[in-house]
Write a protein that holds these residues in place. Structure first.
Motif, mmCIF file in Angstrom:
data_model
loop_
_atom_site.group_PDB
_atom_site.id
_atom_site.type_symbol
_atom_site.label_atom_id
_atom_site.label_comp_id
_atom_site.label_asym_id
_atom_site.label_seq_id
_atom_site.Cartn_x
_atom_site.Cartn_y
_atom_site.Cartn_z
ATOM 1 N N GLY A 22 36.131 38.937 -85.582
ATOM 2 C CA GLY A 22 35.841 37.520 -85.748
ATOM 3 C C GLY A 22 35.870 36.713 -84.471
ATOM 4 N N HIS A 23 35.884 37.398 -83.297
ATOM 5 C CA HIS A 23 36.036 36.697 -82.030
ATOM 6 C C HIS A 23 34.751 36.573 -81.221
ATOM 7 C CE1 HIS A 23 40.183 36.912 -82.980
ATOM 8 N NE2 HIS A 23 40.367 38.184 -82.617
ATOM 9 N N TYR A 24 33.663 37.220 -81.665
ATOM 10 C CA TYR A 24 32.445 37.228 -80.844
ATOM 11 C C TYR A 24 31.231 37.182 -81.761
ATOM 12 C CZ TYR A 24 29.454 38.610 -76.867
ATOM 13 O OH TYR A 24 28.503 38.653 -75.868
ATOM 14 N N PRO A 25 30.931 36.024 -82.328
ATOM 15 C CA PRO A 25 29.810 35.934 -83.264
ATOM 16 C C PRO A 25 28.477 36.166 -82.574
ATOM 17 C CG PRO A 25 30.627 33.747 -82.715
ATOM 18 C CD PRO A 25 31.595 34.725 -82.104
ATOM 19 N N PRO A 26 27.474 36.675 -83.314
ATOM 20 C CA PRO A 26 26.159 36.900 -82.707
ATOM 21 C C PRO A 26 25.491 35.571 -82.365
ATOM 22 C CG PRO A 26 26.083 37.268 -85.082
ATOM 23 C CD PRO A 26 27.528 37.087 -84.729
ATOM 24 N N PRO A 27 24.556 35.575 -81.418
ATOM 25 C CA PRO A 27 23.819 34.353 -81.086
ATOM 26 C C PRO A 27 23.016 33.862 -82.293
ATOM 27 C CG PRO A 27 23.456 36.076 -79.443
ATOM 28 C CD PRO A 27 24.139 36.722 -80.595
ATOM 29 N N PRO B 23 26.856 44.493 -86.622
ATOM 30 C CA PRO B 23 27.262 44.846 -85.262
ATOM 31 C C PRO B 23 26.280 45.828 -84.635
ATOM 32 C CG PRO B 23 28.574 46.054 -86.861
ATOM 33 C CD PRO B 23 27.718 45.104 -87.657
ATOM 34 N N GLY B 24 26.396 45.971 -83.324
ATOM 35 C CA GLY B 24 25.585 46.967 -82.619
ATOM 36 C C GLY B 24 24.629 46.350 -81.620
ATOM 37 N N LEU B 25 24.839 46.629 -80.324
ATOM 38 C CA LEU B 25 24.059 46.004 -79.262
ATOM 39 C C LEU B 25 23.103 46.952 -78.552
ATOM 40 C CD1 LEU B 25 26.838 43.820 -77.577
ATOM 41 C CD2 LEU B 25 25.298 43.236 -79.460
ATOM 42 N N GLU B 26 23.097 48.233 -78.938
ATOM 43 C CA GLU B 26 22.203 49.176 -78.269
ATOM 44 C C GLU B 26 21.916 50.341 -79.199
ATOM 45 O OE1 GLU B 26 24.002 51.217 -74.959
ATOM 46 O OE2 GLU B 26 25.967 51.231 -75.912
ATOM 47 N N VAL B 27 20.679 50.819 -79.130
ATOM 48 C CA VAL B 27 20.281 51.972 -79.938
ATOM 49 C C VAL B 27 19.305 52.837 -79.162
ATOM 50 C CG1 VAL B 27 20.554 50.747 -82.150
ATOM 51 C CG2 VAL B 27 18.303 50.791 -81.026
ATOM 52 N N THR C 207 26.894 36.949 -69.118
ATOM 53 C CA THR C 207 26.776 37.764 -70.326
ATOM 54 C C THR C 207 25.322 38.228 -70.414
ATOM 55 O OG1 THR C 207 26.194 35.895 -71.753
ATOM 56 C CG2 THR C 207 28.538 36.430 -71.565
ATOM 57 N N VAL C 208 25.095 39.286 -71.165
ATOM 58 C CA VAL C 208 23.738 39.775 -71.381
ATOM 59 C C VAL C 208 23.261 39.452 -72.792
ATOM 60 C CG1 VAL C 208 22.282 41.845 -71.501
ATOM 61 C CG2 VAL C 208 23.940 41.602 -69.658
ATOM 62 N N ARG C 209 24.164 39.486 -73.769
ATOM 63 C CA ARG C 209 23.786 39.429 -75.181
ATOM 64 C C ARG C 209 22.941 38.208 -75.538
ATOM 65 N NH1 ARG C 209 28.046 39.658 -80.313
ATOM 66 N NH2 ARG C 209 26.482 40.149 -81.908
ATOM 67 N N SER C 210 23.304 37.051 -75.016
ATOM 68 C CA SER C 210 22.639 35.817 -75.434
ATOM 69 C C SER C 210 21.437 35.440 -74.575
ATOM 70 C CB SER C 210 23.656 34.665 -75.417
ATOM 71 O OG SER C 210 24.221 34.504 -74.123
ATOM 72 N N ARG C 211 21.039 36.290 -73.648
ATOM 73 C CA ARG C 211 19.881 35.979 -72.808
ATOM 74 C C ARG C 211 18.589 36.030 -73.618
ATOM 75 N NH1 ARG C 211 20.626 37.103 -66.899
ATOM 76 N NH2 ARG C 211 22.830 37.613 -66.560
ATOM 77 N N ALA C 212 17.594 35.307 -73.148
ATOM 78 C CA ALA C 212 16.278 35.300 -73.789
ATOM 79 C C ALA C 212 15.598 36.648 -73.595
ATOM 80 C CB ALA C 212 15.415 34.191 -73.205
ATOM 81 N N PRO C 213 14.684 37.033 -74.507
ATOM 82 C CA PRO C 213 14.010 38.338 -74.378
ATOM 83 C C PRO C 213 13.353 38.567 -73.030
ATOM 84 C CG PRO C 213 13.627 37.444 -76.558
ATOM 85 C CD PRO C 213 14.349 36.367 -75.779
#
Length: 324
Positions: free
Chosen positions: A46-51, A58-62, A260-266
């Motif tokens: 509960g500490h890092y909600p998605p953008p 969950p899951g940032l890479e595949v 951070t990388v997660r919230s950057r634009a495509p």
């Protein structure tokens, strides 16, 4: 499709969900493997909600195969990777590295993109040329990597070493010191038994520090920087606030960079991914760097994978086997 959801009481639960629908500019990927990262553990707690607008899974890479072409690819996500199918902007997809199986490639792109974006793009790490024409080789840059046994740490040590940097690192046990030295670290210290700030200063300081600790390490990190040094903060495992010695920062003409990388634009992620493939894929191909894998865990056992990260002491990546 099978996917892992996060319950209201912060448990990971296997569920049967509808497949996502690709939006404008997106493609579908049939997932083979998904990397497990500390950001996933933080999200589950509960500490890092998605953008906004991202999948709440969950899951940032595949790794997997494009459904439209069948091409083997890796993708950097804002969320949703713990599933058999993902929809992702095409800009965030690159061909999988030929040197890795798709089962291993599920754990490469998040660490590789994080390290390249923060050491090279933000931190200014450059390839060090060997001495030529009879001249002496320039003094290599010194990089300090906090947390040398984790996914990012093991990759950062190898990558920085491959560019000619002198790498210093911290680990959590005496046994881990030998492990990270084998990956290329010139010096390594058990942070539990060593005054790291004093040890790094005695070693000459650092030009670039890659930090996952955050606020509590801020003062010591600035003290360990050389003149014109760069402190790149990519995590807050120790907390989000700390004490900054502004006079020391000014006196060294140093910089503190938070990213951070997660919230950057495509389109921004695309820039990072293209640079990552350009720099990293050849190093994987020629064997200069590898992807240490601590464990492969079935998708249904994602909770066990998270426990491995919470417990610490692992060397390299934990990967979910999604395709079975």
């Amino acid at each position: 499709m099978r996917a892992i959801t996060i319950t209201d009481d912060h448990r990971l639960e296997l569920a049967d969900l509808p497949e996502p629908v690709a939006g404008e500019g997106e493609i579908l990927i049939d997932v083979v493997a998904a990397g497990v990262n500390r950001a996933d553990v933080a999200q589950a707690a509960g500490h890092y909600p998605p953008p906004p607008g991202a999948s709440d899974l969950p899951g940032l890479e595949v790794s997997g195969r494009r459904r439209d072409t069948g091409e083997p690819v890796v993708a950097l996500l804002a969320g949703g990777g713990y599933a058999e199918v993902v929809a992702v902007p095409e800009a965030q997809v690159v061909p999988a590295p030929p040197a890795l199986s798709l089962a291993d490639a599920g754990g490469i792109i998040e660490v590789a993109a994080t390290v390249v974006s923060n050491l090279v793009i933000e931190g200014g790490l450059r390839a060090e040329p060997a001495g030529g024409d009879g001249g002496a080789a320039p003094e290599p840059q010194t990089v300090l990597v906090h947390g040398g046994t984790g996914g990012i740490g093991t990759f950062a040590i190898q990558f920085a070493s491959s560019l000619g940097a002198r790498v210093l690192t911290t680990v959590g046990s005496d046994e881990a010191v030998a492990e990270v030295r084998r990956l290329g670290a010139a010096e390594a210290w058990n942070r539990r038994t060593t005054d790291v700030a004093a040890a790094v200063r005695d070693a000459g300081g650092a030009d670039i520090i890659l930090d996952i600790v955050g606020g509590p390490a801020l003062r010591d990190n600035v003290a360990m920087l050389r003149e014109f040094g760069r402190l790149v903060i990519i995590g807050t495992l120790g907390g989000a606030t700390g004490e900054l010695d502004v006079a020391a920062l000014m006196g060294k003409r140093a910089r503190v960079i938070g990213t951070t990388v997660r919230s950057r634009a495509p389109h921004d992620k695309q820039r990072i991914l293209e640079r990552t493939a350009e720099l990293v894929w050849p190093l994987l191909e020629n064997g200069e760097i590898s992807l240490p894998v601590h464990a492969r865990v079935p998708l249904a056992d994602a909770a066990r994978a998270h426990e491995m990260l919470r417990a610490g002491g692992h060397l390299g990546k934990v990967i979910l086997d999604v395709a079975g």
